[in-house]
Enzyme design. Sequence first.
Site, short mmCIF file in Angstrom:
data_model
loop_
_atom_site.label_atom_id
_atom_site.label_comp_id
_atom_site.label_asym_id
_atom_site.label_seq_id
_atom_site.Cartn_x
_atom_site.Cartn_y
_atom_site.Cartn_z
N LYS A 86 45.33 49.96 49.38
CA LYS A 86 46.47 50.54 49.13
C LYS A 86 47.28 50.92 50.24
CE LYS A 86 46.22 51.58 44.15
NZ LYS A 86 46.31 52.44 43.10
N LYS A 130 42.84 41.11 42.20
CA LYS A 130 42.62 41.65 40.92
C LYS A 130 44.06 42.03 39.98
CE LYS A 130 42.07 46.13 40.67
NZ LYS A 130 42.41 47.33 39.62
N LYS A 189 47.78 47.37 37.19
CA LYS A 189 49.06 47.96 36.56
C LYS A 189 50.38 48.01 37.60
CE LYS A 189 46.54 52.11 34.95
NZ LYS A 189 45.82 52.06 36.19
N1 AQP Z 1 41.64 43.75 36.63
C1 AQP Z 1 40.48 44.49 36.16
N2 AQP Z 1 39.83 44.03 35.49
C2 AQP Z 1 38.65 44.79 34.71
N3 AQP Z 1 38.63 46.31 34.76
C3 AQP Z 1 39.79 46.83 35.53
N4 AQP Z 1 40.04 47.90 35.64
C4 AQP Z 1 41.14 48.16 36.48
N5 AQP Z 1 41.53 46.75 36.95
C5 AQP Z 1 40.80 45.98 36.13
C6 AQP Z 1 39.17 49.24 35.27
O1 AQP Z 1 40.20 49.83 34.22
C7 AQP Z 1 39.80 51.26 34.70
C8 AQP Z 1 40.79 52.15 35.05
O2 AQP Z 1 41.56 51.91 36.03
P1 AQP Z 1 42.15 52.83 36.86
O3 AQP Z 1 43.60 53.01 36.10
O4 AQP Z 1 41.54 53.84 37.07
O5 AQP Z 1 42.63 52.28 38.16
P2 AQP Z 1 42.35 51.00 39.03
O6 AQP Z 1 41.29 50.40 39.05
O7 AQP Z 1 43.22 51.14 40.43
O8 AQP Z 1 43.44 49.98 38.08
P3 AQP Z 1 44.82 49.35 38.38
O9 AQP Z 1 45.24 49.03 37.08
O10 AQP Z 1 44.63 48.37 39.44
O11 AQP Z 1 45.67 50.54 38.74
P4 AQP Z 1 46.73 50.54 39.98
O12 AQP Z 1 47.74 49.40 39.99
O13 AQP Z 1 47.45 51.91 39.81
O14 AQP Z 1 46.03 50.68 41.13
C9 AQP Z 1 38.60 51.35 35.76
O15 AQP Z 1 37.16 51.66 35.15
C10 AQP Z 1 38.81 50.23 36.37
O16 AQP Z 1 37.80 49.82 37.35
#
Ligand code: AQP
Length: 331
Positions: free
Chosen positions: A112, A194, A197
């Site tokens: 990030k 990965k 969002k």
């Molecule tokens: N690509 C993924 N595949 C499987 N699990 C995923 N998680 C996130 N991306 C994937 C899991 O979803 C839960 C909630 O995630 P989060 O919102 O706490 O944060 P993150 O892991 O940072 O998810 P994002 O979507 O990538 O958010 P941004 O874009 O804001 O950084 C967690 O259990 C996560 O592991």
Amino acid sequence: MQKPRVFSGIQATGRQTIGNFATVRNWPLLAQTNDCIYCVVDLHAITVTRKPEDLRRESMEMFASLLACGIDPEENILFMQSHVAGHSQLAWLLGCHTMFGELSRMHQFKDKSARHATNINAGLFTYPVLMAADILLYDTKIVPVGHDQKQHVELARDVCQRFNTVYGPVFVEPEPQIAKVGARIMSLADPTKKMSKSDENVNATIFLSDSKDDIVRKCKKAVTDTEPCVRYDPDNKPGVANLMTLYSIATGKDFTEIEKIFEGQGYGVFKPAVAEAIDALIAPVRAKTQALIEDRAYLEAFMKSGAARAEAIAQKTLQRVHEVMGFYENR
Ligand code: AQP
């Protein structure tokens, strides 16, 4: 006998993706044998620049989408992180027991800070401390997460052990629980990355709110390879492996069955079938989320009762922590 405590959260940084859902869909099932606490981690969502109106709307929509994913707010505790002040309070106390070097090694911080080079704030760096507080505040034993969050849960465990070594057995040692299939859904536009969002590429991510047309379009554009064969080989065919994983989640079929179904067929048949299966999986969640968003009073009632139930547990933990650390009592 006391059931094991489960805790997990999801950031309010946008709409829930099919990647998040691959992890979150397991949360309601855990309630049968565990005592589960889930929350929208809105405090975590401000490590990147947010407009206040976006944070407010996305937090509420994320809360609705967790309900729509099947989390029963009476059987489980479901709340908004910022509604329980203990998360921030414990984060400060744990921050004084977390090493700079440990935080510097976190993959998410490295990733990030590269993506947000003009806003490498202290919150981005100390994010895992707040996450450790989220977990330790509730005597959590099991933390169901996607693969990307494994390192953060391991750090929470290290901080827990360090704290307990100094002050005695104050916290329960948590461990990550990672699903066998779907713990790392990849970007449709770049299957070595990965799915997130916050990805700026509109074709990279399928959101639970996407229409069937959006899903069909995104699956059609998904990056695959030049060998038109549906075979599970993540090293050499990461795009196809990712689509097969999505198909598996949506249909319950394993990779061998999927290879048989699409034997001798190219991506022109496979991709629309994946889109169809994903749409069938998320259509009920999409409709339910929309209905819940329109019933704000219903959502807010559950936010309030969830926060009160979480607060009662959090206060007890904080009291214990204050006591062992030597803070003078407010008599
Ligand atoms: N690509 C993924 N595949 C499987 N699990 C995923 N998680 C996130 N991306 C994937 C899991 O979803 C839960 C909630 O995630 P989060 O919102 O706490 O944060 P993150 O892991 O940072 O998810 P994002 O979507 O990538 O958010 P941004 O874009 O804001 O950084 C967690 O259990 C996560 O592991």
